[in-house]
Design a protein around this motif. Structure first.
Motif: not given
Length: 306
Positions: A72-75, A78-80, A94-96, A107-113
Motif C-alpha cells: 500500500v505504501q509503495l502504491l 508512486k502516485r505521489a 493535498d498529496i500528503a 509524508f516528507a519523511r516517508a517520501f525522502r526515505k
C-alpha cells in the motif's frame, strides 16, 4: 483407462482450487486500487478476500513477495511521485493527505526515505533511479497478478482522418522518459494545450522489452492545428496518418499495456484476415494516471491497417 481418470480429476480439482484461492487474494489487490486514498487495514482486506484476519497477512506476503503495508505504501508513494513530477498544481499538503498522512512532515519523511529526495526537491528534479528496484518489483507483482483482460471481440475497425500534432521525440533509455514527459508538459502548458482540449497520443516505434535501451523510440504528441514555431523544448510538427485502424481499448495500468498489445497482435490480427500497414502503432491516452487511479486509466491502442 480407469487408472488414469482419477489423476486427471485430481489435477483439475487442484487447479480450480488454486484459481479460486488466487482470485480471492487478487480481490484484495483490486480493493486496494479502488480505495487507495481511504484507510486500509489488514482486517478489512482479510474480509474482502474472505480469509481469517489471523493468517491473511502471512498469506499476502508469501504470495506477493511483500507485506500489505509495504504494498500500500509503495502504491501511494508512486502516485505521489507522479503528482509531484507531472502535476505542478497539486499541493504537497493535498498529496500528503491523499497518501494517508495527516501532516506534511510525516509524508516528507516517508517520501525522502523511499525516494532519497524531499517532495519539493523531487518536484524540482525527479530522480527515479534511487527507487527503481522497488518500482520494478511493484510492476512485476501487478503485471503477474493484475493482468490485463482485453476482449478481442471489442476490437473496432475505424477510418480516421489525418491528425496534425505537436510532437516531442524521445530517443534512448526508457528510464529517462520522465524527463521528456516533463519537458512536453511544460511546453503544452505554455501553449495552452492541456489534454482536456488537445488529444494526447504516443507514436510507438518499438517496445522497451524488444530493443536495447539506447534504441528505444517513442513520440509524445498533442493534437493541434496551430503552427509549431522553433522552440528550446524540441517540439516539432508531425501528422498522424489517417486511414484504417484496429482499435482496442486498454483499461488499467501501463504495467499491463503490453499484454493488451500482445493480444491484439497474437489473437485478433491472425483471426481477422487483416494486414498491418507499414506505419507505427499509436496509443491514444484517454484517461491519465495520476489524475485517476491506475485501474481507471484508459488507453486506446490503434493498429494501422492496409
Amino acid at each position: 483407462m480407469p487408472l488414469t481418470a482419477p489423476a486427471t480429476t485430481t489435477t483439475t480439482t487442484t487447479t480450480t482450487t488454486t484459481d479460486r484461492y488466487l482470485a480471492r487474494m487478487r480481490a484484495a489487490l483490486a480493493h486496494i486500487d479502488a480505495h487507495l486514498e481511504n484507510a486500509l487495514d489488514v482486517d478489512g482486506l482479510a474480509q474482502v478476500a474472505a480469509f481469517s484476519k489471523y493468517h491473511f497477512h502471512r498469506q499476502f506476503t508469501l504470495l506477493f513477495g511483500m507485506n500489505v503495508g509495504r504494498y500500500v505504501q509503495l502504491l501511494r508513494l508512486k502516485r505521489a511521485a507522479h503528482q509531484l513530477a507531472y502535476r505542478d498544481a497539486a499541493r504537497i499538503t493535498d498529496i500528503a493527505l491523499a497518501c494517508g498522512y495527516e501532516a506534511p512532515e510525516a509524508f516528507a519523511r516517508a517520501f525522502r526515505k523511499q525516494a532519497g529526495q524531499s517532495p519539493s526537491d523531487f518536484r524540482a528534479a525527479p530522480q527515479w533511479g534511487t527507487w527503481a528496484t522497488d518500482l520494478q518489483a511493484l510492476r512485476a507483482l501487478r503485471s503477474e497478478h493484475m493482468p490485463a483482460q482485453p476482449q478481442t471481440h471489442t476490437v473496432e475497425i475505424v477510418e480516421r482522418e489525418d491528425v496534425p500534432v505537436a510532437a516531442i521525440e524521445h530517443h534512448g533509455n526508457p528510464a529517462r522518459l520522465g524527463e521528456t514527459i516533463r519537458t512536453f508538459i511544460a511546453w503544452r502548458r505554455e501553449h495552452r494545450l492541456p489534454p482536456s482540449v488537445s488529444a494526447t497520443y504516443n507514436i510507438v516505434y518499438n517496445s522497451p522489452d524488444d530493443v536495447a535501451p539506447d534504441d528505444f523510440r517513442m513520440d509524445i504528441c498533442a493534437a493541434t492545428l496551430a503552427p509549431i514555431a522553433p522552440n528550446a523544448a524540441g517540439v516539432i510538427a508531425k501528422t498522424l496518418a489517417g486511414g484504417r485502424y484496429a482499435v482496442l481499448r486498454h483499461t488499467g495500468s501501463d504495467d499491463t499495456l503490453g499484454q493488451s498489445v500482445a493480444t491484439l497482435y497474437a489473437e485478433w490480427l491472425p483471426a481477422s484476415g487483416e494486414e498491418p500497414r507499414d506505419a507505427p502503432l499509436l496509443f491514444q491516452r484517454v484517461r491519465f494516471y495520476p489524475d485517476v487511479p491506475e485501474h481507471e486509466v484508459i488507453t486506446d491502442i490503434l493498429l494501422p491497417l492496409k
